[in-house]
Design a protein around this motif. Structure first.
Motif, PDB file in Angstrom:
ATOM      1  N   LEU A 153      -5.953   0.368  -8.688  1.00 53.68           N
ATOM      2  CA  LEU A 153      -6.383  -0.302  -7.467  1.00 53.68           C
ATOM      3  C   LEU A 153      -7.254  -1.522  -7.769  1.00 53.68           C
ATOM      4  N   ALA A 162       0.823  -1.205   0.000  1.00 53.26           N
ATOM      5  CA  ALA A 162       0.000   0.000   0.000  1.00 53.26           C
ATOM      6  C   ALA A 162       0.860   1.259   0.000  1.00 53.26           C
ATOM      7  N   ARG A 163       1.930   1.242   0.793  1.00 55.37           N
ATOM      8  CA  ARG A 163       2.807   2.417   0.837  1.00 55.37           C
ATOM      9  C   ARG A 163       3.471   2.658  -0.522  1.00 55.37           C
ATOM     10  N   ALA A 182       2.288   1.676  -3.589  1.00 60.25           N
ATOM     11  CA  ALA A 182       1.270   2.153  -4.529  1.00 60.25           C
ATOM     12  C   ALA A 182       0.837   3.572  -4.184  1.00 60.25           C
ATOM     13  N   GLY A 183       0.677   3.853  -2.890  1.00 65.37           N
ATOM     14  CA  GLY A 183       0.249   5.178  -2.472  1.00 65.37           C
ATOM     15  C   GLY A 183       1.274   6.245  -2.788  1.00 65.37           C
ATOM     16  N   TYR A 225      -2.673   2.773   2.225  1.00 66.46           N
ATOM     17  CA  TYR A 225      -2.576   3.411   0.907  1.00 66.46           C
ATOM     18  C   TYR A 225      -2.968   4.889   0.991  1.00 66.46           C
ATOM     19  N   PHE A 267      -5.054  -2.548   3.780  1.00 67.71           N
ATOM     20  CA  PHE A 267      -4.355  -2.023   2.603  1.00 67.71           C
ATOM     21  C   PHE A 267      -4.807  -0.603   2.284  1.00 67.71           C
ATOM     22  N   ALA A 300      -0.705   8.072   0.010  1.00 61.36           N
ATOM     23  CA  ALA A 300      -1.102   8.823  -1.187  1.00 61.36           C
ATOM     24  C   ALA A 300      -1.441  10.272  -0.892  1.00 61.36           C
ATOM     25  N   GLN A 318      -6.393   5.945 -11.099  1.00 65.82           N
ATOM     26  CA  GLN A 318      -6.263   5.447  -9.735  1.00 65.82           C
ATOM     27  C   GLN A 318      -7.195   4.255  -9.521  1.00 65.82           C
TER      28      GLN A 318
END
Length: 257
Positions: free
Chosen positions: A189, A134-135, A137-138, A213, A209, A217, A185
């Motif tokens: 996701l 998540a970190r 992708a964010g 995220y 998650f 983000a 986005q």
């Protein structure tokens, strides 16, 4: 067809290793006997190169001339874009274009890493990977960069002393600061959520998650409404994926180490 000028751009650190393999031009990359092709689809091949005195290399090369945004060499642009924002990925060794317009990109193997889906099949829990994924992708979305192929297999993970280290790969389609960012986005996701289906990931795990995220983000919560939009997109991806697998089963091949 318009002729193009051959290009062969090398990370200087890797020039000696490439020369020992006989790779001194783009033409050499397409003719080399060192490449072991493990995936071949309509537009492109994926191969590995295993030098005797250097780490494994991964090669993408076009099978025909493609638009720049869809070409193998677009991987180099994606790597550069993420690197410019401090987002870790694979190291680019070389990229370029042959005289007939086909392109290629070579990256160094991420030794010690494995795709997140492989890690899950080997027994890792999604709960242990959720926050690191998540970190990553964010952070990417926080810079308004969108992967457009954000499945678990494109997150490379490794257990480190500080936790799970994550690198993004397959960056040829990265979109930079587009209009209607929410659309991309949602697609990213949804692709990630779709790829968790194989592992029976439930709502509580996805909530972990999405909370991590959102923090990475920029702090905007992924609302229930957005979750519904994502789930609708997941359903469309599932239908599209089923059709693609029936028509092009070779696309499902993965690298076996």
């Amino acid at each position: 067809m318009t002729k193009v000028s051959e290009t062969f751009i090398i990370n200087p650190k890797y020039r000696p290793a490439l020369e020992r393999l006989g790779l001194r031009s783009a033409a050499d990359v397409f003719a080399t006997s060192h490449a072991r092709v493990w995936r071949s689809i309509t537009e492109r091949e994926n191969a590995t190169i295993d030098p005797a005195d250097a780490p494994r290399m991964h090669l993408k090369r076009d099978k025909r001339r493609l638009p720049p945004a869809r070409s193998a060499a677009a991987e180099a642009r994606g790597i550069a874009v993420l690197a410019s924002h401090g987002l870790p990925t694979a190291t680019l060794i070389a990229h370029g274009t042959s005289a007939d317009g086909r392109s290629f990109a070579i990256t160094e193997d991420l030794e010690g890493y494995r795709p997140a889906d492989v890690a899950l099949r080997a027994g890792s829990s999604f709960e242990s990977l959720a926050a690191p994924l998540a970190r990553t992708a964010g952070a990417m979305h926080g810079h308004r960069l969108f992967h457009r192929d954000l499945y678990l297999c494109h997150f490379m993970v490794r257990q480190a002393q500080s936790g799970v280290d994550v690198r993004m790969i397959d960056l040829a389609r990265v979109l930079v600061r587009p209009f209607f960012a929410w659309r991309w986005q949602t697609k990213d996701l949804a692709q990630l959520v779709y790829s968790t289906r194989e592992f029976g990931v439930g709502g509580a795990e996805l909530q972990i998650f999405f909370e991590a995220y959102a923090a990475a983000a920029g702090g905007r919560e992924v609302t229930a409404r957005r979750r519904r939009e994502i789930e609708r997109k997941v359903s469309r991806i599932a239908r599209h994926d089923a059709r693609l697998h029936r028509s092009q089963p070779g696309r499902d091949v993965s690298l076996q180490h």
